[in-house]
Design a protein around this motif. Structure first.
Motif, PDB file in Angstrom:
ATOM      1  N   LYS A   3      13.342   9.846   8.938  1.00 64.29           N
ATOM      2  CA  LYS A   3      12.718   8.931   7.981  1.00 64.29           C
ATOM      3  C   LYS A   3      13.027   7.493   8.405  1.00 64.29           C
ATOM      4  O   LYS A   3      14.155   7.182   8.799  1.00 64.29           O
ATOM      5  CB  LYS A   3      13.270   9.206   6.587  1.00 64.29           C
ATOM      6  CG  LYS A   3      12.640   8.366   5.514  1.00 64.29           C
ATOM      7  CD  LYS A   3      13.203   8.702   4.143  1.00 64.29           C
ATOM      8  CE  LYS A   3      12.536   7.827   3.129  1.00 64.29           C
ATOM      9  NZ  LYS A   3      13.444   7.042   2.355  1.00 64.29           N
ATOM     10  N   TYR A   4      12.018   6.642   8.344  1.00 63.62           N
ATOM     11  CA  TYR A   4      12.204   5.241   8.725  1.00 63.62           C
ATOM     12  C   TYR A   4      13.077   4.533   7.702  1.00 63.62           C
ATOM     13  O   TYR A   4      12.838   4.617   6.504  1.00 63.62           O
ATOM     14  CB  TYR A   4      10.848   4.542   8.829  1.00 63.62           C
ATOM     15  CG  TYR A   4      10.960   3.100   9.244  1.00 63.62           C
ATOM     16  CD1 TYR A   4      11.270   2.758  10.549  1.00 63.62           C
ATOM     17  CD2 TYR A   4      10.783   2.071   8.326  1.00 63.62           C
ATOM     18  CE1 TYR A   4      11.392   1.435  10.939  1.00 63.62           C
ATOM     19  CE2 TYR A   4      10.896   0.744   8.706  1.00 63.62           C
ATOM     20  CZ  TYR A   4      11.203   0.434  10.006  1.00 63.62           C
ATOM     21  OH  TYR A   4      11.330  -0.872  10.388  1.00 63.62           O
ATOM     22  N   PRO A   6      14.033   1.006   6.318  1.00 64.29           N
ATOM     23  CA  PRO A   6      13.510  -0.370   6.348  1.00 64.29           C
ATOM     24  C   PRO A   6      14.499  -1.332   6.988  1.00 64.29           C
ATOM     25  O   PRO A   6      15.713  -1.203   6.837  1.00 64.29           O
ATOM     26  CB  PRO A   6      13.303  -0.695   4.866  1.00 64.29           C
ATOM     27  CG  PRO A   6      13.130   0.635   4.211  1.00 64.29           C
ATOM     28  CD  PRO A   6      14.034   1.572   4.977  1.00 64.29           C
ATOM     29  N   ASP A  10      11.272  -6.186   9.225  1.00 67.26           N
ATOM     30  CA  ASP A  10       9.947  -5.752   8.762  1.00 67.26           C
ATOM     31  C   ASP A  10       9.155  -6.900   8.155  1.00 67.26           C
ATOM     32  O   ASP A  10       7.995  -7.132   8.518  1.00 67.26           O
ATOM     33  CB  ASP A  10      10.064  -4.629   7.726  1.00 67.26           C
ATOM     34  CG  ASP A  10      10.622  -3.336   8.295  1.00 67.26           C
ATOM     35  OD1 ASP A  10      10.605  -3.154   9.525  1.00 67.26           O
ATOM     36  OD2 ASP A  10      11.082  -2.511   7.492  1.00 67.26           O
ATOM     37  N   LYS A  14       5.760  -8.992   9.574  1.00 67.74           N
ATOM     38  CA  LYS A  14       4.522  -9.120   8.787  1.00 67.74           C
ATOM     39  C   LYS A  14       4.149 -10.588   8.583  1.00 67.74           C
ATOM     40  O   LYS A  14       2.985 -10.968   8.706  1.00 67.74           O
ATOM     41  CB  LYS A  14       4.682  -8.429   7.437  1.00 67.74           C
ATOM     42  CG  LYS A  14       4.714  -6.923   7.531  1.00 67.74           C
ATOM     43  CD  LYS A  14       4.995  -6.296   6.176  1.00 67.74           C
ATOM     44  CE  LYS A  14       5.228  -4.808   6.298  1.00 67.74           C
ATOM     45  NZ  LYS A  14       5.686  -4.210   5.034  1.00 67.74           N
ATOM     46  N   THR A  35       9.944   1.205  16.917  1.00 73.92           N
ATOM     47  CA  THR A  35       9.851   1.886  15.628  1.00 73.92           C
ATOM     48  C   THR A  35       9.458   0.908  14.531  1.00 73.92           C
ATOM     49  O   THR A  35       8.622   1.223  13.679  1.00 73.92           O
ATOM     50  CB  THR A  35      11.187   2.580  15.285  1.00 73.92           C
ATOM     51  OG1 THR A  35      11.532   3.453  16.356  1.00 73.92           O
ATOM     52  CG2 THR A  35      11.087   3.362  13.999  1.00 73.92           C
ATOM     53  N   THR A  36      10.013  -0.274  14.551  1.00 71.67           N
ATOM     54  CA  THR A  36       9.654  -1.295  13.569  1.00 71.67           C
ATOM     55  C   THR A  36       8.194  -1.696  13.727  1.00 71.67           C
ATOM     56  O   THR A  36       7.451  -1.769  12.745  1.00 71.67           O
ATOM     57  CB  THR A  36      10.584  -2.518  13.714  1.00 71.67           C
ATOM     58  OG1 THR A  36      11.922  -2.113  13.394  1.00 71.67           O
ATOM     59  CG2 THR A  36      10.173  -3.654  12.789  1.00 71.67           C
ATOM     60  N   GLU A  38       5.764   0.017  15.039  1.00 70.47           N
ATOM     61  CA  GLU A  38       4.881   1.143  14.695  1.00 70.47           C
ATOM     62  C   GLU A  38       4.541   1.183  13.210  1.00 70.47           C
ATOM     63  O   GLU A  38       3.480   1.705  12.834  1.00 70.47           O
ATOM     64  CB  GLU A  38       5.530   2.471  15.092  1.00 70.47           C
ATOM     65  CG  GLU A  38       5.568   2.724  16.569  1.00 70.47           C
ATOM     66  CD  GLU A  38       6.424   3.923  16.947  1.00 70.47           C
ATOM     67  OE1 GLU A  38       6.177   4.482  18.018  1.00 70.47           O
ATOM     68  OE2 GLU A  38       7.357   4.285  16.183  1.00 70.47           O
ATOM     69  N   GLN A  39       5.398   0.621  12.375  1.00 69.70           N
ATOM     70  CA  GLN A  39       5.171   0.664  10.930  1.00 69.70           C
ATOM     71  C   GLN A  39       3.955  -0.154  10.506  1.00 69.70           C
ATOM     72  O   GLN A  39       3.363   0.109   9.463  1.00 69.70           O
ATOM     73  CB  GLN A  39       6.415   0.186  10.165  1.00 69.70           C
ATOM     74  CG  GLN A  39       7.696   0.910  10.503  1.00 69.70           C
ATOM     75  CD  GLN A  39       7.572   2.412  10.495  1.00 69.70           C
ATOM     76  OE1 GLN A  39       7.196   3.010   9.491  1.00 69.70           O
ATOM     77  NE2 GLN A  39       7.872   3.035  11.621  1.00 69.70           N
ATOM     78  N   VAL A  40       3.580  -1.157  11.292  1.00 71.86           N
ATOM     79  CA  VAL A  40       2.443  -2.020  10.939  1.00 71.86           C
ATOM     80  C   VAL A  40       1.299  -1.954  11.943  1.00 71.86           C
ATOM     81  O   VAL A  40       0.229  -2.501  11.694  1.00 71.86           O
ATOM     82  CB  VAL A  40       2.873  -3.495  10.751  1.00 71.86           C
ATOM     83  CG1 VAL A  40       3.860  -3.632   9.602  1.00 71.86           C
ATOM     84  CG2 VAL A  40       3.459  -4.069  12.027  1.00 71.86           C
TER      85      VAL A  40
END
Length: 175
Positions: A3-4, A6, A10, A14, A35-36, A38-40
């Motif tokens: 699980k990512y 936060p 992050d 953004k 990984t960071t 990839e979240q956006v």
């Protein structure tokens, strides 16, 4: 898959994507850059993917614009193994409307800057990541901050539920 967790980075990522065409995330290996991102990311190209690395490098050499095609923000992971991508990203940022088009990640500088002709000023924002903090890894409550230790060391209080063995491990391991 894990699980990512936060990260502080992050929101920084953004915010930077809302203000400029491309963001370069730098930092040591295994600090969470990819990984960071990839979240956006809307799409991803893993340049160093062992099954496609030779093909990716050849394509970046022949037609540097092609690897940039994809849903934005387009993440180009380990971009530095194909330095021509830098100027290709700069060109796309200059000639396409919109902010937050690209995220580049890499833990090393390019082996050769021979193919890099522009600094990226005005097109790229830089984000430096560090290894996960104890607060981010959820091994600290954040009750005491380093900033507070320097600003008002006489007023710091806090407790920890961690035993001495775990505290010693965390001190030796670092972040």
């Amino acid at each position: 898959m894990k699980k990512y967790k936060p990260r502080i980075a992050d929101e920084l990522l953004k915010r930077k994507l809302k203000g400029i065409g491309a963001v370069l995330i730098q930092g040591p290996k295994w600090c969470g850059k990819t990984t960071t991102a990839e979240q956006v990311a809307g799409s991803v190209l893993y340049m160093a993917d062992s099954g496609n690395e030779a093909q990716n490098l050849a394509l970046a050499e022949i037609d540097p614009g092609r690897p940039l095609e994809g849903v934005t923000p387009r993440l180009i992971d380990e971009w530095q193994i194909a330095p021509k991508l830098w100027d290709a990203v700069r060109y796309e940022v200059d000639h396409c409307e919109g902010l937050g088009q690209f995220i580049l990640t890499g833990s090393a500088v390019p082996a050769s800057s021979e193919h890099i002709h522009h600094t990226g000023t005005g097109r790229f924002a830089w984000l430096t990541m560090r290894p996960m903090s104890l607060y981010e890894s959820q091994e600290s409550t954040g009750e005491v901050s380093l900033a507070e230790l320097f600003e008002s060391p006489d007023r710091i209080t806090g407790t920890s539920s961690l035993g001495l063995d775990k505290l010693a491990f965390l001190v030796c391991r670092g972040s």
